[in-house]
Write an enzyme that holds these catalytic residues in place. Structure first.
Site, PDB file in Angstrom:
ATOM      1  N   LYS A 164     -48.305 -20.483  13.096  1.00 35.12           N
ATOM      2  CA  LYS A 164     -48.982 -20.188  11.672  1.00 35.12           C
ATOM      3  C   LYS A 164     -50.153 -21.688  11.745  1.00 35.12           C
ATOM      4  O   LYS A 164     -51.094 -21.337  11.053  1.00 35.12           O
ATOM      5  CB  LYS A 164     -48.266 -20.658  10.663  1.00 35.12           C
ATOM      6  CG  LYS A 164     -47.374 -19.396  10.319  1.00 35.12           C
ATOM      7  CD  LYS A 164     -46.291 -19.971   9.306  1.00 35.12           C
ATOM      8  CE  LYS A 164     -44.828 -19.533   9.809  1.00 35.12           C
ATOM      9  NZ  LYS A 164     -43.654 -19.652   8.790  1.00 35.12           N
ATOM     10  N   LYS A 185     -47.508 -21.537  22.063  1.00 32.83           N
ATOM     11  CA  LYS A 185     -46.936 -20.443  21.226  1.00 32.83           C
ATOM     12  C   LYS A 185     -47.822 -20.034  20.351  1.00 32.83           C
ATOM     13  O   LYS A 185     -48.514 -20.681  19.339  1.00 32.83           O
ATOM     14  CB  LYS A 185     -45.511 -20.779  20.929  1.00 32.83           C
ATOM     15  CG  LYS A 185     -45.517 -21.693  19.596  1.00 32.83           C
ATOM     16  CD  LYS A 185     -44.001 -21.954  19.016  1.00 32.83           C
ATOM     17  CE  LYS A 185     -44.378 -22.869  17.982  1.00 32.83           C
ATOM     18  NZ  LYS A 185     -42.929 -23.458  17.354  1.00 32.83           N
ATOM     19  N   LYS A 241     -44.787 -32.253  16.344  1.00 35.55           N
ATOM     20  CA  LYS A 241     -45.773 -32.345  14.839  1.00 35.55           C
ATOM     21  C   LYS A 241     -46.119 -33.719  14.488  1.00 35.55           C
ATOM     22  O   LYS A 241     -47.202 -33.732  13.748  1.00 35.55           O
ATOM     23  CB  LYS A 241     -44.771 -31.609  13.705  1.00 35.55           C
ATOM     24  CG  LYS A 241     -44.424 -30.284  14.017  1.00 35.55           C
ATOM     25  CD  LYS A 241     -44.119 -29.458  12.751  1.00 35.55           C
ATOM     26  CE  LYS A 241     -43.746 -28.073  12.701  1.00 35.55           C
ATOM     27  NZ  LYS A 241     -43.374 -27.464  11.662  1.00 35.55           N
TER      28      LYS A 241
HETATM   29  P1  TYM Z   1     -40.694 -20.863  11.328  1.00 37.77           P
HETATM   30  O1  TYM Z   1     -40.996 -20.609   9.703  1.00 37.77           O
HETATM   31  O2  TYM Z   1     -41.517 -21.788  12.131  1.00 37.77           O
HETATM   32  O3  TYM Z   1     -40.379 -19.502  12.078  1.00 37.77           O
HETATM   33  C1  TYM Z   1     -39.474 -18.691  11.616  1.00 37.77           C
HETATM   34  C2  TYM Z   1     -39.036 -17.889  12.744  1.00 37.77           C
HETATM   35  O4  TYM Z   1     -40.179 -17.159  13.505  1.00 37.77           O
HETATM   36  C3  TYM Z   1     -39.625 -17.567  15.122  1.00 37.77           C
HETATM   37  N1  TYM Z   1     -40.860 -17.788  15.682  1.00 37.77           N
HETATM   38  C4  TYM Z   1     -41.264 -17.176  17.005  1.00 37.77           C
HETATM   39  N2  TYM Z   1     -40.620 -16.516  17.608  1.00 37.77           N
HETATM   40  C5  TYM Z   1     -41.165 -16.156  18.921  1.00 37.77           C
HETATM   41  N3  TYM Z   1     -42.257 -16.553  19.360  1.00 37.77           N
HETATM   42  C6  TYM Z   1     -43.179 -17.309  18.495  1.00 37.77           C
HETATM   43  N4  TYM Z   1     -44.358 -17.492  18.908  1.00 37.77           N
HETATM   44  C7  TYM Z   1     -42.536 -17.587  17.256  1.00 37.77           C
HETATM   45  N5  TYM Z   1     -43.066 -18.471  16.372  1.00 37.77           N
HETATM   46  C8  TYM Z   1     -42.143 -18.561  15.193  1.00 37.77           C
HETATM   47  C9  TYM Z   1     -38.813 -18.964  14.796  1.00 37.77           C
HETATM   48  O5  TYM Z   1     -38.270 -19.339  16.025  1.00 37.77           O
HETATM   49  C10 TYM Z   1     -38.131 -18.757  13.870  1.00 37.77           C
HETATM   50  O6  TYM Z   1     -37.051 -18.064  13.908  1.00 37.77           O
HETATM   51  N6  TYM Z   1     -37.193 -24.520  11.019  1.00 37.77           N
HETATM   52  C11 TYM Z   1     -37.556 -22.965  10.888  1.00 37.77           C
HETATM   53  C12 TYM Z   1     -36.795 -22.630   9.528  1.00 37.77           C
HETATM   54  C13 TYM Z   1     -35.609 -22.844   9.059  1.00 37.77           C
HETATM   55  C14 TYM Z   1     -34.499 -22.187   9.822  1.00 37.77           C
HETATM   56  C15 TYM Z   1     -33.456 -22.613   9.173  1.00 37.77           C
HETATM   57  C16 TYM Z   1     -34.174 -21.153  10.867  1.00 37.77           C
HETATM   58  C17 TYM Z   1     -35.133 -23.613   8.461  1.00 37.77           C
HETATM   59  N7  TYM Z   1     -33.872 -23.725   8.384  1.00 37.77           N
HETATM   60  C18 TYM Z   1     -31.984 -22.361   9.429  1.00 37.77           C
HETATM   61  C19 TYM Z   1     -32.847 -20.768  11.124  1.00 37.77           C
HETATM   62  C20 TYM Z   1     -32.014 -21.459  10.372  1.00 37.77           C
HETATM   63  C21 TYM Z   1     -38.879 -22.857  10.983  1.00 37.77           C
HETATM   64  O7  TYM Z   1     -39.682 -23.733  10.747  1.00 37.77           O
HETATM   65  O8  TYM Z   1     -39.294 -21.523  11.448  1.00 37.77           O
END
Ligand code: TYM
Length: 339
Positions: free
Chosen positions: A204, A201, A115
């Site tokens: 968003k 991947k 990032k």
């Molecule tokens: P975020 O908002 O990017 O994504 C949310 C969840 O979706 C999953 N994900 C995917 N899984 C499979 N293929 C993909 N292309 C794909 N894109 C996204 C992510 O793995 C995630 O589970 N840092 C985290 C949010 C967070 C969090 C936490 C998660 C903050 N605190 C504590 C677990 C526990 C994030 O940015 O996810």
């Protein structure tokens, strides 16, 4: 058992989020309620300010993402659904954990490297310490399991390292302050790839909306995106091994499998020898059929922001109560005097 997971309210919920994480959140919510355990799901709005953002968009996205999660099946009566901001204990615990997390550990985080790109000096401090807040998110509730996609695995390993070091340094062996959480990653949908590039991947932040299926896309848009998805000129193989080295084909078959629950072998037994001219419309139909009810419910829920705010406020109140004992234990372990 206690399940905790979060999602950033940046942009739309897409198929990668749904298949990689949210589908499991719903399943685990249902399983755990039967066992008397607890599931907590939150909007990681504090994480969202680690990148440049527009405040008005963030507040709207927080409500829209809440509507999307409820539309997918997160039930605010069975799961605790809230946004981080309304539970200040997350940010408080992060500060306490900053004393335990090591610079070297954070320097190894691939998300920060991705990032910040070539502009490391210009990246926010929040982007660097992001994984410590993520550790606080789960350790605060003594989470035992964290359902996430593959891309979050490294952050979860860091949360375990922080918990372990904190327990070693500041707690006795028979009374640890933190539980070490286990990630739950769905094998069939660990990493859903972009529809335009099988090596990136689905995300968003991809500038092209054609690269992802949003859960809010209507039927025509879904069909169009699937038909235009990058593929190759070969027919589908009849055996799984034939998908090796064919990233786009592998991704499309994987999505079909995750959406229907059919194994890849079964799908290839049906479609082996057929070209994408036949497979893509079938995949589009599966997606439209499964996503239409979510879409319909989402469009209803998003009309009423005050009802969504009430869900978040109620969830936050319950979360604060659950968070306090661990936060207090962490303060005490560190020798910080509380009133
Ligand atoms: P975020 O908002 O990017 O994504 C949310 C969840 O979706 C999953 N994900 C995917 N899984 C499979 N293929 C993909 N292309 C794909 N894109 C996204 C992510 O793995 C995630 O589970 N840092 C985290 C949010 C967070 C969090 C936490 C998660 C903050 N605190 C504590 C677990 C526990 C994030 O940015 O996810």
């Amino acid at each position: 058992m206690r399940i905790v997971s979060g999602i950033q309210p940046t942009g739309n919920l897409h198929l990668g989020n749904y298949l990689g994480a949210i589908k499991n959140w719903v399943k685990m919510q249902d399983d755990i309620a039967a066992e008397g355990g607890q599931s907590l799901y939150f909007l990681a709005d504090l994480h969202a300010i680690s990148m440049p953002h527009d405040p008005r968009t963030l507040s709207a996205n927080t409500r829209e993402m809440t509507a999307a999660l409820v539309a997918c099946g997160i039930d605010p009566d069975r799961s605790i659904l809230f946004n981080q901001t309304q539970v200040p204990q997350h940010a408080e615990l992060q500060w306490l954990l900053n004393g335990t997390a090591r610079m070297g550990w954070l320097n190894r985080m691939t998300q920060f490297k991705d990032k910040s790109g070539k502009n490391r000096e210009g990246a926010s401090v929040a982007l660097f310490t992001y994984p410590v807040l993520q550790a606080a998110d789960v350790l605060l509730y003594q989470a035992t399991h964290v359902p996430v996609g593959e891309d979050q695995k490294q952050h979860l390993e860091l949360a375990r390292d922080i918990a372990q070091k904190f327990n070693n340094d500041f707690a006795s062996e028979d009374a640890p302050v933190f539980t070490l959480p286990d990630p739950i990653i769905p094998p069939e949908a660990a990493r859903i790839m972009s529809l335009r590039d099988g090596s990136a991947k689905m995300s968003k932040s991809d500038p092209s909306d054609m690269a992802r299926i949003n859960l809010t896309d209507d039927a025509d848009t879904i069909m169009k995106k699937v038909k235009k998805a990058k593929s190759d000129a070969e027919p589908l193989p009849s055996e799984k091994a034939g998908l090796e080295g064919r990233a786009e084909a592998n991704n499309l078959v994987g999505i079909y499998s995750a959406m229907t629950g059919q194994s890849v072998e079964q799908i290839l037994a049906d479609f082996g020898g057929e070209g994408f001219g036949k497979f893509k419309p079938a995949l589009g139909e599966v997606l439209v059929e499964k996503l239409a009810p979510i879409n319909e419910r989402f469009n209803e829920l998003r009309k009423d922001y005050s009802a969504l705010d009430a869900i978040l406020a109620k969830g936050a109140e319950k979360a604060r109560t659950l968070a306090l004992p661990t936060l207090h234990a962490a303060y005490d372990a560190l020798g910080l005097v509380r009133g």
